[in-house]
Enzyme design. Structure first.
Site, PDB file in Angstrom:
ATOM      1  CD  GLU A   1      32.725  47.454  35.602  1.00  0.00           C
ATOM      2  OE1 GLU A   1      33.509  46.708  34.954  1.00  0.00           O
ATOM      3  OE2 GLU A   1      32.163  48.439  35.148  1.00  0.00           O
ATOM      4  CG  HIS A   2      34.080  43.859  40.162  1.00  0.00           C
ATOM      5  ND1 HIS A   2      35.390  43.468  40.833  1.00  0.00           N
ATOM      6  CD2 HIS A   2      34.177  45.004  40.153  1.00  0.00           C
ATOM      7  CE1 HIS A   2      35.966  44.623  40.629  1.00  0.00           C
ATOM      8  NE2 HIS A   2      35.210  45.613  40.430  1.00  0.00           N
ATOM      9  CB  THR A   3      29.820  39.700  36.078  1.00  0.00           C
ATOM     10  OG1 THR A   3      30.207  40.692  34.791  1.00  0.00           O
ATOM     11  CG2 THR A   3      28.787  40.419  36.931  1.00  0.00           C
TER      12      THR A   3
ATOM     13  CB  ALA B   1      40.640  57.063  33.073  1.00  0.00           C
ATOM     14  N   GLY B   2      40.012  53.839  34.296  1.00  0.00           N
ATOM     15  CA  GLY B   2      39.339  52.703  34.444  1.00  0.00           C
ATOM     16  C   GLY B   2      38.834  52.287  33.121  1.00  0.00           C
TER      17      GLY B   2
ATOM     18  CB  SER C   1      40.992  48.614  30.339  1.00  0.00           C
ATOM     19  OG  SER C   1      41.625  47.306  30.334  1.00  0.00           O
TER      20      SER C   1
ATOM     21  CB  SER D   1      46.552  47.476  32.235  1.00  0.00           C
ATOM     22  OG  SER D   1      45.157  47.322  32.689  1.00  0.00           O
TER      23      SER D   1
ATOM     24  CG  ASP E   1      39.747  45.103  31.793  1.00  0.00           C
ATOM     25  OD1 ASP E   1      38.433  45.400  31.469  1.00  0.00           O
ATOM     26  OD2 ASP E   1      40.441  45.322  32.658  1.00  0.00           O
TER      27      ASP E   1
ATOM     28  CE1 TYR F   1      39.448  44.303  39.621  1.00  0.00           C
ATOM     29  CE2 TYR F   1      41.047  42.539  39.950  1.00  0.00           C
ATOM     30  CZ  TYR F   1      39.993  42.958  39.221  1.00  0.00           C
ATOM     31  OH  TYR F   1      39.423  42.473  38.273  1.00  0.00           O
TER      32      TYR F   1
END
Length: 385
Positions: A34-36, A122-123, A125, A127, A171, A221
């Site tokens: 995550e966030h990498t 909900a995480g 994605s 979007s 994503d 974020y």
């Protein structure tokens, strides 16, 4: 699953003619990593069996008409005019069109209707599914024949440039390149990746939704990429080879600690640990070591909570509640953070009772009703007709 026939019927009711093309675009999970992505590190995502469905038809004008069926909302705008709307979902579409136009790809006016079975906020994605499915439909109508990587970059740049969300490419990549029953370990620096069979034996992936939603634009974020870039700027004065946190070693971080604030040190420390966890998770997946996979999920969550600080109290409650459940191997928050879902590895035996127990305790503690989703790993974006 939304049926293509129903989608076509809705389109005809809205626009009077049948669509020329329909597209399915899935949401995604990220097993770990995550966030990498915006730190040029490693991710381990997969597309899921919850998707957004699109129908398109050229209309012979320079006007784009968009209908978000689930929201009962419509937006129209001219391709040669100003792209402006107060509807966030329409901004994603406008951003995608802008990126096509930057490539000098000619786009004519069209009608579009879409509906979704992906839970919003909900995480998982929704979007990116919107961006990638919309981009795939435009590509088909314009006959631009762009590769999936081009479409992934278009979706990501739509977020970066038009919406001001400083996200990475995780994503969009997941939605476009997904394969049934396989996760993808990707190197975000050189965009190489490999597929790995996801066989969890008697365990299943269940998402539990906090039903707390935070937009990337209103949450913290965007602070995280800036903080990571600041670490790189400081460390690279002593170690010029460190062009991203991907290239930072533990030794270099320790050596640079006195030049970094506690917050910046923690951010970098989490990214280093998370990259290590991706490779450890792959090894555990290959040997079907569920216990080790679960340990890595908990370790990831602890880092996201305490070092990267993108969790929230509701996510932490859901993860904490899994500790006493012997049938849950591991859990962590998933996605950008500040709300959304936890990802849980749960044994099939008695699974529904375990989930119900967690939901009841969560409601008692937070006052919020949670929802949950069983997810299967599915194929990526595809043109249906």
């Amino acid at each position: 699953m939304i049926q293509t026939e129903k989608l076509q019927s809705l389109f005809i009711s809205e626009y009077g003619e049948a669509p020329q093309v329909t597209v399915r675009a899935p949401g995604r999970i990220n097993l770990i990593g995550e966030h990498t992505d915006y730190n040029m590190g490693f991710v381990f995502p997969a597309a899921i069996d919850k998707s957004m469905y699109f129908a398109f038809r050229e209309n012979g004008t320079m006007t784009c008409n968009l209908t978000a069926h689930d929201k009962d909302a419509k937006v129209s705008f001219d391709l040669d005019g100003t792209y402006d709307t107060d509807k966030l979902w329409a901004k994603y579409c406008m951003g995608v069109i802008k990126e096509f136009q930057k490539k000098n790809i000619k786009i004519s006016g069209f009608d579009c209707l879409f509906q979704s079975e992906i839970p919003i906020g909900a995480g998982v994605s929704s979007s990116a599914a919107l961006e990638c499915g919309f981009a795939k439909g435009i590509d088909h109508m314009a006959n631009s024949q762009l590769a999936n990587w081009d479409l992934a970059i278009i979706g990501n740049q739509a977020e970066n440039n038009f919406l001001g969300i400083q996200s990475g490419i995780l994503d969009q990549f997941s939605s476009l390149f997904g394969k049934a029953n396989k996760a993808m370990l990707m190197d975000c620096e050189n965009k190489t990746f490999d597929y790995y069979e996801v066989d969890l034996d008697t365990y299943e992936i269940v998402l539990i939704n906090t039903n707390v939603k935070h937009s990337h634009l209103s949450s913290g974020y965007n602070d995280r990429p800036s903080e990571c870039a600041e670490v790189v700027s400081i460390v690279s004065e002593s170690y010029p080879e460190v062009s991203s946190l991907r290239h930072l070693t533990r030794e270099q971080l320790e050596d640079s600690e006195s030049n970094l604030s506690k917050v910046l040190y923690n951010r970098a420390s989490f990214i280093l640990g998370e990259n290590e966890r991706v490779h450890a998770f792959k090894a555990a997946l290959l040997t079907k070591d569920i216990e080790e996979m679960g340990r890595l999920l908990y370790s990831s969550h602890q880092g996201l909570q305490n070092l990267y600080e993108v969790s929230c109290s509701e996510l932490n409650v859901l993860v904490d509640l899994t500790d006493v459940e012997e049938s849950i191997a591991g859990a962590r928050m998933m996605g950008g953070g500040f709300g959304g879902c936890t990802l849980n590895l749960i044994h099939r035996e008695g699974m529904e009772e375990v989930i119900e127990r967690i939901q009841l305790k969560y409601k008692q503690i937070t006052g919020i009703d949670s929802t949950y989703y069983h997810v299967k790993i599915a194929n990526g974006v595809e043109v249906l007709k």
